[in-house]
Design a protein around this motif. Structure first.
Motif, PDB file in Angstrom:
ATOM      1  N   GLU A 138       0.855  -1.146  -0.055  1.00 47.44           N
ATOM      2  CA  GLU A 138      -0.021   0.096  -0.033  1.00 47.44           C
ATOM      3  C   GLU A 138       0.875   1.530  -0.030  1.00 47.44           C
ATOM      4  OE1 GLU A 138      -3.823   1.557  -0.218  1.00 47.44           O
ATOM      5  OE2 GLU A 138      -3.300  -0.511  -0.329  1.00 47.44           O
ATOM      6  N   THR A 139       1.970   1.203   0.642  1.00 50.66           N
ATOM      7  CA  THR A 139       2.902   2.389   0.802  1.00 50.66           C
ATOM      8  C   THR A 139       3.444   2.626  -0.691  1.00 50.66           C
ATOM      9  OG1 THR A 139       3.347   1.912   3.035  1.00 50.66           O
ATOM     10  CG2 THR A 139       4.833   3.385   1.836  1.00 50.66           C
ATOM     11  N   LEU A 189       1.528   7.407  -6.212  1.00 53.03           N
ATOM     12  CA  LEU A 189       0.363   8.641  -6.365  1.00 53.03           C
ATOM     13  C   LEU A 189       0.929   9.973  -6.051  1.00 53.03           C
ATOM     14  CD1 LEU A 189      -2.789   6.887  -5.501  1.00 53.03           C
ATOM     15  CD2 LEU A 189      -2.487   7.920  -7.781  1.00 53.03           C
ATOM     16  N   LEU A 190       1.908   9.955  -4.903  1.00 54.76           N
ATOM     17  CA  LEU A 190       2.173  11.224  -4.262  1.00 54.76           C
ATOM     18  C   LEU A 190       3.289  11.646  -5.165  1.00 54.76           C
ATOM     19  CD1 LEU A 190       2.545  12.874  -1.868  1.00 54.76           C
ATOM     20  CD2 LEU A 190       4.222  11.339  -1.079  1.00 54.76           C
ATOM     21  N   PRO A 213      -6.501   2.529   4.973  1.00 55.34           N
ATOM     22  CA  PRO A 213      -6.227   1.679   3.825  1.00 55.34           C
ATOM     23  C   PRO A 213      -4.886   0.732   3.915  1.00 55.34           C
ATOM     24  CG  PRO A 213      -7.602   3.511   3.042  1.00 55.34           C
ATOM     25  CD  PRO A 213      -6.997   3.850   4.474  1.00 55.34           C
ATOM     26  N   PHE A 214      -3.965   1.606   4.587  1.00 53.80           N
ATOM     27  CA  PHE A 214      -2.623   0.820   4.544  1.00 53.80           C
ATOM     28  C   PHE A 214      -2.639  -0.446   5.877  1.00 53.80           C
ATOM     29  CE2 PHE A 214      -1.653   5.198   3.517  1.00 53.80           C
ATOM     30  CZ  PHE A 214      -0.494   4.925   2.857  1.00 53.80           C
ATOM     31  N   ILE A 215      -3.851  -0.433   6.285  1.00 50.80           N
ATOM     32  CA  ILE A 215      -3.713  -1.830   7.523  1.00 50.80           C
ATOM     33  C   ILE A 215      -4.774  -2.761   7.219  1.00 50.80           C
ATOM     34  CG2 ILE A 215      -3.881  -2.443   9.918  1.00 50.80           C
ATOM     35  CD1 ILE A 215      -2.616   0.268  10.513  1.00 50.80           C
ATOM     36  N   TYR A 216      -6.202  -2.182   6.886  1.00 49.80           N
ATOM     37  CA  TYR A 216      -7.355  -2.870   6.979  1.00 49.80           C
ATOM     38  C   TYR A 216      -7.677  -3.184   5.285  1.00 49.80           C
ATOM     39  CZ  TYR A 216      -8.214  -1.550  11.730  1.00 49.80           C
ATOM     40  OH  TYR A 216      -8.085  -1.575  12.861  1.00 49.80           O
TER      41      TYR A 216
END
Length: 323
Positions: A16-17, A23-24, A95-98
């Motif tokens: 996710e990162t 995107l960043l 969203p990074f975890i779940y």
């Protein structure tokens, strides 16, 4: 078992990162502009403090209706605001975890900053248009903080005496900055959040926050009322003109963000009519029980006696000079 869960969580966070960083790297300019404007807004609020002149409190219906909490209980509204702020911040990174991935965090904050900037820009215009005597305790007559002495140098203004200058500002009244953040966060969760009960609770907290601000005498009632309809209208119109974020639960994606992926998507869109045509042909073949192409089918019909003659006759009539 514990190590396996940790390993799976780490892989998810890493993936996710990497996605969010991609995107960043493409959207960083707009994000940076939104963050820089937060400083500009703070600088404007600091500047109007130099213009503030204490005076008698204005007649206010909210002050008449709500009992005054007192200076020692002013922390209540700040506690509610901090809770809303931290809750939204944590939710925006969930969203990074779940596993529930309804949005991209970078795109969500890009949207939130757009709402904040538009609202804060209007706020700067309004509180510089007319300076009202502040109702907060440190802004009243007799307080040393009510009026700032002229600055000794430019640096003194640019540093805005953070955080004391932000906590003890005067003159930046219409409309409430706390309500800007609160309403933007609540409206954003209302649209992209998934728990109905939390949505109702968030709106309830926004109402409680409004009442506590007035009861703490940090703002006039007009500052809160104007914030309610202005921020909601700003969010409505800005959101309407922004490209909609993809709902990740449906499997759609705003990516690609790379040039190669964009070219692939463009090529796919260019060839879409051709693909649709082929899909229709295949569909008709399946309906007719055939898996051969149209040319082979015509040749076989021509070899089947009468049907072949009829088709040849039709083709010769449709062809100029019989050729």
């Amino acid at each position: 078992m514990f190590l396996s869960v940790n390993s799976e969580l780490w892989r998810k966070v890493s993936a996710e990162t990497a996605l969010e960083l991609q995107l960043l790297f493409e959207k960083w300019r707009l994000l940076l502009a939104g963050i820089v404007f937060q400083y500009i807004h703070g600088l404007a609020a600091r500047g109007v403090h130099y213009l503030h002149r204490p005076g008698p409190l204005l007649q206010d219906m909210g002050f008449m209706a709500l009992p005054e909490l007192g200076q020692d209980k002013g922390y209540l509204s700040e506690t509610v605001f901090t809770s809303i702020f931290i809750s939204f911040l944590l939710w925006s990174f969930h969203p990074f975890i779940y596993h529930s991935k309804r949005f991209y965090t970078v795109l969500l904050w890009r949207r939130v900053l757009a709402f904040l900037v538009a609202s804060q820009f209007l706020r700067i215009i309004t509180f510089y248009s007319t300076q009202l005597p502040g109702p907060n305790y440190h802004c009243r007559e007799g307080s040393k903080l009510a009026t700032l002495p002229p600055p000794n140098n430019v640096l003194e203004v640019l540093l805005i005496n953070f955080p004391r200058g932000v906590l003890f500002g005067c003159g930046d009244l219409i409309f409430s900055s706390h309500m800007i953040f609160t309403l933007v966060f609540v409206r954003t969760y209302h649209k992209y959040g998934s728990r109905r009960l939390i949505k109702l609770f968030a709106w309830l907290m926004a109402v409680i926050q409004s009442l506590l601000i007035i009861a703490s005498r940090k703002h006039y009632t007009v500052d809160v009322v104007v914030a309610w309809y202005t921020v909601n209208l700003v969010v409505f119109f800005v959101d309407k003109n922004l490209p909609e974020m993809p709902d990740r639960t449906s499997g759609s994606s705003l990516l690609p963000v790379s040039t190669k992926d964009k070219d692939d998507r463009t090529n796919e869109e260019l060839h879409k009519p051709e693909k649709d045509s082929k899909m229709k042909d295949e569909f008709h073949k399946l309906l007719n029980g055939n898996t051969v192409d149209s040319t082979d089918r015509r040749q076989r019909l021509q070899m089947n006696g009468k049907h072949g003659e009829d088709i040849n006759h039709t083709l010769s009539d449709a062809t100029p000079n019989g050729t």
